[in-house]
Write an enzyme that holds these catalytic residues in place. Structure first.
Site, PDB file in Angstrom:
ATOM      1  N   GLN A  26       0.804  -1.223   0.000  1.00  0.00           N
ATOM      2  CA  GLN A  26       0.000   0.000   0.000  1.00  0.00           C
ATOM      3  C   GLN A  26       0.838   1.275   0.000  1.00  0.00           C
ATOM      4  OE1 GLN A  26      -2.649  -1.753   3.277  1.00  0.00           O
ATOM      5  NE2 GLN A  26      -4.080  -0.484   2.164  1.00  0.00           N
ATOM      6  N   HIS A  79      -2.648  -4.844 -12.152  1.00  0.00           N
ATOM      7  CA  HIS A  79      -2.328  -4.508 -13.535  1.00  0.00           C
ATOM      8  C   HIS A  79      -3.393  -4.999 -14.511  1.00  0.00           C
ATOM      9  CE1 HIS A  79       2.212  -4.040 -12.444  1.00  0.00           C
ATOM     10  NE2 HIS A  79       1.513  -2.952 -12.190  1.00  0.00           N
ATOM     11  N   ASP A 124       2.233   0.530  -8.178  1.00  0.00           N
ATOM     12  CA  ASP A 124       3.579   0.608  -8.769  1.00  0.00           C
ATOM     13  C   ASP A 124       4.452   1.650  -8.057  1.00  0.00           C
ATOM     14  OD1 ASP A 124       2.523  -1.175 -10.534  1.00  0.00           O
ATOM     15  OD2 ASP A 124       2.912   0.009 -12.350  1.00  0.00           O
ATOM     16  N   ARG A 140       3.656  -0.084  13.061  1.00  0.00           N
ATOM     17  CA  ARG A 140       3.329  -1.386  12.480  1.00  0.00           C
ATOM     18  C   ARG A 140       3.460  -1.276  10.966  1.00  0.00           C
ATOM     19  NH1 ARG A 140      -2.267  -3.996  10.942  1.00  0.00           N
ATOM     20  NH2 ARG A 140      -1.401  -5.964  10.225  1.00  0.00           N
ATOM     21  N   HIS A 198       1.136  -9.261   4.628  1.00  0.00           N
ATOM     22  CA  HIS A 198      -0.005  -8.365   4.433  1.00  0.00           C
ATOM     23  C   HIS A 198      -0.391  -8.434   2.953  1.00  0.00           C
ATOM     24  CE1 HIS A 198      -2.212  -4.781   6.403  1.00  0.00           C
ATOM     25  NE2 HIS A 198      -2.795  -4.968   5.237  1.00  0.00           N
ATOM     26  N   ASN A 207      -1.817 -10.730   8.352  1.00  0.00           N
ATOM     27  CA  ASN A 207      -2.830  -9.696   8.489  1.00  0.00           C
ATOM     28  C   ASN A 207      -4.146 -10.206   7.908  1.00  0.00           C
ATOM     29  OD1 ASN A 207      -3.740  -6.818   8.927  1.00  0.00           O
ATOM     30  ND2 ASN A 207      -4.219  -7.085   6.749  1.00  0.00           N
ATOM     31  N   GLU A 208      -5.160 -10.261   8.744  1.00  0.00           N
ATOM     32  CA  GLU A 208      -6.525 -10.506   8.292  1.00  0.00           C
ATOM     33  C   GLU A 208      -6.687 -11.705   7.367  1.00  0.00           C
ATOM     34  OE1 GLU A 208      -8.092  -6.869   6.662  1.00  0.00           O
ATOM     35  OE2 GLU A 208      -8.022  -5.864   8.593  1.00  0.00           O
ATOM     36  N   ASN A 260      -8.066  -5.941  14.146  1.00  0.00           N
ATOM     37  CA  ASN A 260      -8.387  -4.814  13.265  1.00  0.00           C
ATOM     38  C   ASN A 260      -9.893  -4.643  13.274  1.00  0.00           C
ATOM     39  OD1 ASN A 260      -5.698  -4.882  12.596  1.00  0.00           O
ATOM     40  ND2 ASN A 260      -6.007  -5.524  10.465  1.00  0.00           N
ATOM     41  N   TYR A 275     -13.234  -1.709  12.588  1.00  0.00           N
ATOM     42  CA  TYR A 275     -13.559  -0.401  12.014  1.00  0.00           C
ATOM     43  C   TYR A 275     -15.005   0.011  12.199  1.00  0.00           C
ATOM     44  CZ  TYR A 275      -9.123  -0.387   9.369  1.00  0.00           C
ATOM     45  OH  TYR A 275      -7.799  -0.375   9.005  1.00  0.00           O
ATOM     46  N   GLU A 315      -5.357  -2.159  13.952  1.00  0.00           N
ATOM     47  CA  GLU A 315      -5.875  -1.192  12.979  1.00  0.00           C
ATOM     48  C   GLU A 315      -7.220  -0.674  13.441  1.00  0.00           C
ATOM     49  OE1 GLU A 315      -6.294  -2.408   8.869  1.00  0.00           O
ATOM     50  OE2 GLU A 315      -4.338  -3.385   8.888  1.00  0.00           O
TER      51      GLU A 315
END
Ligand code: GBH
Length: 490
Positions: free
Chosen positions: A26, A46, A58, A83, A128, A173-174, A315, A317, A381
């Site tokens: 990311q 892509h 990219d 993190r 991740h 992660n997740e 995590n 939200y 998160e």
């Protein structure tokens, strides 16, 4: 500057960990520089049509070149931990340990050294989501248990290389997102659609891989016993839509299918929640299958998975309202048998799934406490995406300040009033970044990044100042600067 010293008015322990999070794909960019191999996200992004705005990672925030600037931001914000994730295909371009890329080692070593020089604890995620493309092509990725030893090799390279410096690790992660979005509905890389089986198989592999790496770390690398390693699970809170017993049961089932799926094996008894085994088993029978679509662990495997944690990485939200629903067909979502909705009164964000429900934080923490005997929790998160895309309004992100204030107050209530054992909190994210299939259309940063400028300049939003105040106060600051209130909602 004092770090976590002195009395803490909020009631949080003075060594409470406050940090921010990012992930390699990311932010890093440099997708084929200095020997990095391709990942499944390079390939996926892509392909035209996969990413909302046709973008990719990219260049992203170009943190591969701008990590020193990122470091200045972390220092300014006075975070206690950072993190971030390592890119497996950057370190091992063909996925295997023989391909070790020394430039990648140098890159991460520089970051780790700089963090430590500034008293910031590195918390590293091994995976991740950016699987080396070679391992997807050759083995089918997480659908195939043959990749477990390869993940173990990769983890071992990381422990050998960075283990003296880094004492806080996360394996995955997740895994929910990897399994469901990557291998069942195909909304994330590698974009595989295997309804009814893909998610369960991928999850099964990931849980076993996690357990192997946990044991290896403690047996071979954590010799001074100062290190901690766990897994990070994502779950929003499932609130019963009405007060009926049926909705209470539906919400609990939903919670077990999302968080319990991974947490029950690791934090309870080495096996999936009963309601999952029972539900998927019965539905498989009704589909005339001779075995459940949910794979089974052997007794040895259960023993190997049970207890493979040093803390609970969470995590979270948002919240959803859950009611029971009749569903047909074979699929992970059909198996849960619920309908999910939002209360129209809840505040919205830049992401359709993310409504602002601060009390959901307190409830999910209490659920974890009750289900898994109050493990130490690090919120790895929590955060909100922009809903105002105009500049300069974007810098005056009073809605993000409100989100953090609400969610963190509820976390503090969970700790102080409910005695939930939360030991750390990590905001997502320090800066705007590549939001997976949403591209750059949804931004979670406390720093704005201008993605149309080749220099990728970072500019603070007001929330970054507010978060620093939270860190300094070790809780919600008593006074909020007036400027944070005077911006009109629009
Ligand atoms: C995290 O996932 C990720 O770890 C992080 O990389 C990411 O940037 C951050 O959140 C912000 O999204 O489209 O209705 O099917 C959060 C958990 C679960 C949130 C899946 C989005 C998709 C809901 N994600 N969910 S939907």
């Amino acid at each position: 500057q004092p770090r976590g010293e002195g009395p803490s008015a909020s009631g949080l322990p003075s060594d409470f960990l406050w940090g921010v999070a990012t992930a390699a794909y990311q932010i890093e960019g440099a997708w084929k520089e200095d020997g990095k191999g391709p990942s499944i996200w390079d390939e996926y992004s892509h392909k035209p049509g996969n990413i909302d705005d046709g973008s990719n990672g990219d260049v992203a925030c170009d943190s591969y070149h701008k990590w020193q600037e990122d470091m200045e931001i972390l220092k300014l914000m006075r975070v206690k931990h950072y993190r971030f994730s390592l890119s497996w295909p950057r370190l091992l371009p063909d996925g295997t340990k023989g391909s070790l890329n020394t430039k990648a080692v140098a890159y991460y070593m520089n970051i780790i050294k700089a963090l430590k020089d500034n008293g910031i604890i590195p918390l590293i995620t091994l995976y991740h989501w950016d699987l080396p493309k070679t391992l997807q092509d050759k083995y089918g990725g997480w659908l195939n248990e043959s990749i477990i030893p390869l993940f173990k090799d990769y983890a071992e390279v990381c422990f050998k290389t960075f283990g003296d410096q880094v004492k806080h690790w996360l394996t995955f992660n997740e895994p929910w997102c990897v399994s469901v979005l990557g291998y069942e509905v195909g909304q994330m890389a590698p974009g595989i659609k295997l309804a009814g089986t893909g998610a369960y198989r991928a999850a099964h592999t990931i849980l076993k891989a996690h357990a192997e790496v946990y044991h290896m770390y403690h047996e071979k690398y954590n010799t001074d016993k100062s290190g901690k390693i766990s897994i990070t699970l994502n779950s929003d809170w499932s609130e019963p839509k009405t007060k009926t017993a049926e909705d209470a049961e539906a919400a609990e089932r939903s919670q077990q299918f999302s968080l319990g799926w991974f947490a029950h094996p690791v934090y309870a008894n080495g096996d999936y929640p009963d309601v999952m085994k029972w539900t998927v088993g019965n539905r498989s029978k009704a589909e005339n299958l001779n075995q459940s679509r949910l794979p089974e662990f052997t007794d040895d495997e259960k023993a190997r998975i049970k207890g493979t944690f040093d803390f609970f990485g969470l995590n979270t939200y948002s919240t959803n309202l859950i009611t029971g629903a009749k569903t047909t067909g074979a699929g992970y979502f059909q198996d849960i048998g619920v309908a999910s909705s939002k209360d129209p009164k809840w505040k919205t964000s830049g992401s359709s799934w993310l409504t602002v429900v601060p009390w959901g934080m307190r409830r999910i923490l209490n659920w974890i406490k009750q289900q898994y005997s109050n493990p130490p929790v690090i919120i790895t998160e929590n955060g909100i995406s922009d809903r105002n895309t105009t500049i300069p309004g974007i810098y005056r992100d009073y809605w993000r300040i409100g989100y953090y204030r609400g969610y963190i107050s509820n976390m503090i209530d969970a700790v102080v009033k409910d005695k939930c054992n939360v030991i750390g909190y990590t905001a997502w994210s320090v800066m705007d970044n590549f939001e997976w299939s949403r591209g750059y259309s949804e931004k979670f940063g406390m720093y704005h990044v201008n993605f149309s400028d080749p220099q990728r300049p970072r500019t603070p939003k007001e929330s970054s100042v507010y978060y620093s105040m939270i860190i300094k106060a070790n809780g919600i600051p008593k006074y909020t600067p007036r400027s944070f209130h005077v911006v009109d909602e629009n």
